[in-house]
Design a protein around this motif. Structure first.
Motif, mmCIF file in Angstrom:
data_model
loop_
_atom_site.group_PDB
_atom_site.id
_atom_site.type_symbol
_atom_site.label_atom_id
_atom_site.label_comp_id
_atom_site.label_asym_id
_atom_site.label_seq_id
_atom_site.Cartn_x
_atom_site.Cartn_y
_atom_site.Cartn_z
ATOM 1 N N GLU A 54 0.825 -1.206 0.000
ATOM 2 C CA GLU A 54 0.000 0.000 0.000
ATOM 3 C C GLU A 54 0.861 1.259 0.000
ATOM 4 O O GLU A 54 0.600 2.205 -0.743
ATOM 5 C CB GLU A 54 -0.948 0.009 1.209
ATOM 6 C CG GLU A 54 -2.038 -1.043 1.156
ATOM 7 C CD GLU A 54 -1.581 -2.418 1.611
ATOM 8 O OE1 GLU A 54 -0.449 -2.569 2.146
ATOM 9 O OE2 GLU A 54 -2.354 -3.373 1.389
ATOM 10 N N LYS A 97 -7.755 11.039 -6.546
ATOM 11 C CA LYS A 97 -7.644 9.592 -6.344
ATOM 12 C C LYS A 97 -6.841 9.287 -5.076
ATOM 13 O O LYS A 97 -7.222 8.432 -4.273
ATOM 14 C CB LYS A 97 -6.981 8.958 -7.566
ATOM 15 C CG LYS A 97 -6.965 7.459 -7.558
ATOM 16 C CD LYS A 97 -6.406 6.942 -8.875
ATOM 17 C CE LYS A 97 -6.378 5.443 -8.911
ATOM 18 N NZ LYS A 97 -5.836 4.925 -10.168
ATOM 19 N N ASN A 104 -10.273 6.429 2.556
ATOM 20 C CA ASN A 104 -10.840 5.078 2.620
ATOM 21 C C ASN A 104 -9.730 4.050 2.460
ATOM 22 O O ASN A 104 -9.658 3.378 1.435
ATOM 23 C CB ASN A 104 -11.898 4.887 1.528
ATOM 24 C CG ASN A 104 -13.043 5.839 1.684
ATOM 25 O OD1 ASN A 104 -13.710 5.841 2.711
ATOM 26 N ND2 ASN A 104 -13.277 6.662 0.670
ATOM 27 N N ASP A 106 -9.368 1.203 3.510
ATOM 28 C CA ASP A 106 -9.836 -0.165 3.294
ATOM 29 C C ASP A 106 -10.119 -0.434 1.816
ATOM 30 O O ASP A 106 -10.240 -1.578 1.399
ATOM 31 C CB ASP A 106 -11.089 -0.447 4.129
ATOM 32 C CG ASP A 106 -12.190 0.570 3.893
ATOM 33 O OD1 ASP A 106 -11.881 1.762 3.717
ATOM 34 O OD2 ASP A 106 -13.372 0.177 3.904
ATOM 35 N N GLN A 107 -10.174 0.620 1.010
ATOM 36 C CA GLN A 107 -10.418 0.492 -0.429
ATOM 37 C C GLN A 107 -9.127 0.455 -1.254
ATOM 38 O O GLN A 107 -9.184 0.341 -2.466
ATOM 39 C CB GLN A 107 -11.295 1.649 -0.910
ATOM 40 C CG GLN A 107 -12.669 1.691 -0.295
ATOM 41 C CD GLN A 107 -13.512 0.504 -0.724
ATOM 42 O OE1 GLN A 107 -13.494 0.114 -1.875
ATOM 43 N NE2 GLN A 107 -14.233 -0.080 0.213
ATOM 44 N N ASP A 109 -6.885 -1.764 -1.717
ATOM 45 C CA ASP A 109 -6.714 -2.978 -2.520
ATOM 46 C C ASP A 109 -7.507 -2.895 -3.823
ATOM 47 O O ASP A 109 -7.045 -3.356 -4.867
ATOM 48 C CB ASP A 109 -7.123 -4.216 -1.725
ATOM 49 C CG ASP A 109 -6.151 -4.526 -0.597
ATOM 50 O OD1 ASP A 109 -4.965 -4.141 -0.718
ATOM 51 O OD2 ASP A 109 -6.569 -5.124 0.410
ATOM 52 N N ALA A 110 -8.695 -2.276 -3.768
ATOM 53 C CA ALA A 110 -9.500 -2.110 -4.979
ATOM 54 C C ALA A 110 -8.819 -1.148 -5.950
ATOM 55 O O ALA A 110 -8.821 -1.378 -7.163
ATOM 56 C CB ALA A 110 -10.894 -1.603 -4.620
ATOM 57 N N PHE A 111 -8.210 -0.069 -5.431
ATOM 58 C CA PHE A 111 -7.476 0.866 -6.288
ATOM 59 C C PHE A 111 -6.301 0.160 -6.962
ATOM 60 O O PHE A 111 -6.075 0.328 -8.162
ATOM 61 C CB PHE A 111 -6.945 2.055 -5.481
ATOM 62 C CG PHE A 111 -7.981 3.065 -5.109
ATOM 63 C CD1 PHE A 111 -8.675 3.780 -6.077
ATOM 64 C CD2 PHE A 111 -8.257 3.323 -3.779
ATOM 65 C CE1 PHE A 111 -9.621 4.726 -5.726
ATOM 66 C CE2 PHE A 111 -9.204 4.265 -3.419
ATOM 67 C CZ PHE A 111 -9.896 4.970 -4.395
ATOM 68 N N ALA A 113 -5.908 -3.071 -7.515
ATOM 69 C CA ALA A 113 -6.399 -4.062 -8.478
ATOM 70 C C ALA A 113 -6.846 -3.391 -9.775
ATOM 71 O O ALA A 113 -6.555 -3.886 -10.870
ATOM 72 C CB ALA A 113 -7.553 -4.854 -7.872
ATOM 73 N N LYS A 114 -7.524 -2.251 -9.648
ATOM 74 C CA LYS A 114 -7.978 -1.541 -10.850
ATOM 75 C C LYS A 114 -6.787 -1.038 -11.665
ATOM 76 O O LYS A 114 -6.788 -1.127 -12.891
ATOM 77 C CB LYS A 114 -8.888 -0.384 -10.467
ATOM 78 C CG LYS A 114 -9.512 0.290 -11.650
ATOM 79 C CD LYS A 114 -10.516 1.338 -11.239
ATOM 80 C CE LYS A 114 -11.128 1.979 -12.478
ATOM 81 N NZ LYS A 114 -12.077 3.025 -12.150
ATOM 82 N N ASP A 115 -5.781 -0.516 -10.997
ATOM 83 C CA ASP A 115 -4.582 -0.063 -11.703
ATOM 84 C C ASP A 115 -3.868 -1.211 -12.402
ATOM 85 O O ASP A 115 -3.416 -1.077 -13.538
ATOM 86 C CB ASP A 115 -3.620 0.650 -10.753
ATOM 87 C CG ASP A 115 -3.968 2.105 -10.543
ATOM 88 O OD1 ASP A 115 -4.879 2.606 -11.221
ATOM 89 O OD2 ASP A 115 -3.310 2.740 -9.700
ATOM 90 N N GLU A 117 -5.215 -3.966 -13.446
ATOM 91 C CA GLU A 117 -6.057 -4.356 -14.566
ATOM 92 C C GLU A 117 -5.860 -3.420 -15.757
ATOM 93 O O GLU A 117 -5.720 -3.863 -16.900
ATOM 94 C CB GLU A 117 -7.530 -4.332 -14.130
ATOM 95 C CG GLU A 117 -8.518 -4.733 -15.195
ATOM 96 C CD GLU A 117 -9.943 -4.621 -14.675
ATOM 97 O OE1 GLU A 117 -10.774 -4.083 -15.432
ATOM 98 O OE2 GLU A 117 -10.212 -5.069 -13.556
#
Length: 124
Positions: A54, A97, A104, A106-107, A109-111, A113-115, A117
């Motif tokens: 992170e 961003k 957040n 806790d989000q 990991d989603a950021f 993963a999106k990057d 991808e």
């Protein structure tokens, strides 16, 4: 038409215009300076922290933000305000961003993963 080294955008004579451009694009300089302050405030949050995935994500994004800042300054100093505004928009988007990621955590990991991808799609 011959292009000489040190002419046009690279001309040292354009340096004489920097004070004029600083006055003409004062609002752009003010906005990009605020983004630079945000950069340093956020950077200070990570001093002395262990380099987790992170933290590396944040620091990579901060490095990109600072490169965008420098690009905007150079473009404005050369009177290229249209190009500077395009790069500034990227700096604003990245700042938002980063701010969202900090608010957040806790989000994050989603950021990430999106990057990842997006990078995979680009690399194909």
């Amino acid at each position: 038409m011959t292009n000489k080294s040190g002419s046009g955008f690279l001309s040292t004579e354009i340096n004489d215009c920097i004070p004029l451009f600083r006055k003409r694009f004062a609002s752009e300089y003010e906005l990009i300076d605020q983004i630079n302050e945000f950069y340093y405030d956020l950077q200070n949050c990570f001093v002395g922290q262990e380099a987790t995935l992170e933290i590396v994500y944040y620091l990579t994004a901060l490095t990109e933000l600072h490169k965008l800042y420098q690009s905007v300054i150079l473009l404005l100093e050369r009177g290229l305000d249209s190009s500077a505004n395009i790069v500034m928009r990227s700096a604003i988007e990245l700042s938002l961003k980063l701010l969202e990621a900090m608010r957040n955590p806790d989000q994050i990991d989603a950021f990430i993963a999106k990057d990842e991808e997006t990078h995979l799609k680009i690399s194909k």
